[in-house]
Design an enzyme around this catalytic site. Structure first.
Site, mmCIF file in Angstrom:
data_model
loop_
_atom_site.group_PDB
_atom_site.id
_atom_site.type_symbol
_atom_site.label_atom_id
_atom_site.label_comp_id
_atom_site.label_asym_id
_atom_site.label_seq_id
_atom_site.Cartn_x
_atom_site.Cartn_y
_atom_site.Cartn_z
ATOM 1 C CG HIS A 132 3.993 1.531 3.306
ATOM 2 N ND1 HIS A 132 3.562 2.518 2.339
ATOM 3 C CD2 HIS A 132 4.134 2.287 4.474
ATOM 4 C CE1 HIS A 132 3.778 3.465 2.601
ATOM 5 N NE2 HIS A 132 3.920 3.561 3.917
ATOM 6 C CG ASP A 148 2.498 4.040 -1.319
ATOM 7 O OD1 ASP A 148 2.725 3.645 -2.325
ATOM 8 O OD2 ASP A 148 2.385 3.303 -0.221
ATOM 9 C CG HIS A 194 0.345 0.806 -4.182
ATOM 10 N ND1 HIS A 194 1.575 0.749 -4.207
ATOM 11 C CD2 HIS A 194 -0.106 0.085 -5.323
ATOM 12 C CE1 HIS A 194 2.054 0.038 -5.098
ATOM 13 N NE2 HIS A 194 0.912 -0.391 -5.739
ATOM 14 C CG ASP A 223 -0.334 1.435 0.983
ATOM 15 O OD1 ASP A 223 -0.548 0.500 0.228
ATOM 16 O OD2 ASP A 223 0.596 1.853 1.462
ATOM 17 C CG HIS A 265 2.252 -4.454 1.362
ATOM 18 N ND1 HIS A 265 3.236 -4.408 0.758
ATOM 19 C CD2 HIS A 265 1.396 -5.260 0.632
ATOM 20 C CE1 HIS A 265 3.106 -4.985 -0.563
ATOM 21 N NE2 HIS A 265 1.512 -5.214 -0.502
ATOM 22 C CG ASP A 297 6.052 2.069 -0.811
ATOM 23 O OD1 ASP A 297 6.831 1.831 -1.454
ATOM 24 O OD2 ASP A 297 4.837 1.523 -0.488
ATOM 25 C CG ASP A 310 5.386 1.582 -4.342
ATOM 26 O OD1 ASP A 310 4.926 2.571 -4.027
ATOM 27 O OD2 ASP A 310 4.848 0.349 -3.755
ATOM 28 C CD GLU A 327 6.716 -2.389 0.670
ATOM 29 O OE1 GLU A 327 7.321 -3.176 0.244
ATOM 30 O OE2 GLU A 327 5.522 -2.521 1.134
#
Length: 301
Positions: free
Chosen positions: A100, A123, A125, A127, A140, A228, A230, A273
């Site tokens: 990412h 996402d 996360h 980030d 990332h 992303d 994830d 990712e």
């Protein structure tokens, strides 16, 4: 949606520590993305992969607490230039990662062409880390902060300007793993976040309706989707470097993409990712391609 799509692959694995994510663009292509989008009536121009330097992988720089800073910055500059060229040509930029950290370059290239760019960050996360708040020094985990002009100047100045986006024009969807520094930045800057609590409580329909209206109310003149894999639950997308259980479902993700397509607000996108080494029979890349189908207007009937 723009019927001309230019695909850019970014085989970047330097923004984190797990090998294999540099093969993500190839895995997505292998999963049939071009054929799927062509069936929907799009003109596809696959520009191949940009070149990413392969330095000897280093430990965190003791002065910056950043891993592979120089190589990530060089790749980001190359990507920013390529994405800008795609938009100037009049095509829709569709970027495949790669980790990412590539969003640093994507957003630098996209935002150059908009006065008030919106961002949907799909996402697990935030980030939003910096070298001071990151537990790992992995870049990332920093692209959204960098794009806000927060972080090391080598990264924030990619493309020759900073910031790339405004905090009030960001919507994070699916967050369920945030570091304390990220939480503080979210509160301080007033960034709109739909955690999994909101997704569960409100439902994806309401989350997306609100997110779309929020960006419209802020009069964004373009919206970039940074997805992303994830963000999805690991049961649906196992081939990612930082999986977090309890994520968005496959069907909820299709609904989100369908609603974005119906809204007509998305002007650029990246899917990141995808790590085939950690995957199960290319399942995660196949999921990514299926979601692209929904984003670009694929219907059952």
């Amino acid at each position: 949606m723009n019927k001309n799509i230019s695909i850019v692959g970014v085989p970047m694995d330097l923004g984190q520590m797990r090998r294999g994510v540099d093969m993500g663009p190839s895995a997505i292509r292998y999963a049939g993305v071009m054929e799927r989008l062509e069936r929907l009536g799009y003109e596809i121009n696959d520009l191949g992969n940009i070149e990413i330097a392969q330095p000897e992988r280093i430990h965190n720089d003791p002065e910056t607490n950043l891993r592979n800073l120089k190589a990530v910055a060089e790749g980001s500059e190359t990507l920013a230039s390529k994405v800008n060229e795609v938009i100037e040509k009049g095509d829709f930029p569709l970027v495949f990662g790669g980790d990412h950290s590539i969003a640093i370059g994507t957003l630098a290239g996209v935002s150059k062409n908009y006065d008030n760019l919106g961002v949907i960050w799909y996402d697990a996360h935030g980030d939003l880390n910096t070298s001071e708040t990151s537990p790992s020094g992995n870049i990332h985990g920093m692209p959204l902060a960098v794009s806000l002009g927060i972080g090391h100047e080598t990264l924030t100045n990619i493309g020759g300007f900073s910031p790339k986006i405004k905090p009030e024009n960001i919507v994070i969807i699916g967050a369920r793993s945030l570091d304390e520094g990220e939480r503080e930045l979210i509160r301080e800057r007033g960034i709109k976040v739909y955690t999994m609590h909101e997704v569960d409580r409100l439902g994806m329909t309401t989350v997306m309706e609100e997110a779309i209206q929020y960006l419209k109310n802020n009069k964004t003149d373009g919206v970039h989707l940074s997805l992303d894999l994830d963000g999805l639950d690991p049961s649906d997308a196992p081939g990612v470097g930082t999986p977090v259980i309890g994520g968005i479902s496959y069907r909820e993700s299709h609904l989100a993409m369908e609603m974005l397509e119906e809204s007509g607000i998305v002007t650029s996108a990246e899917f990141v990712e995808v790590n085939p080494i950690l995957d199960e029979k290319n399942k995660t890349a196949t999921v990514a391609v299926a979601l692209m189908g929904s984003l670009f207007g694929e219907k059952l009937l």
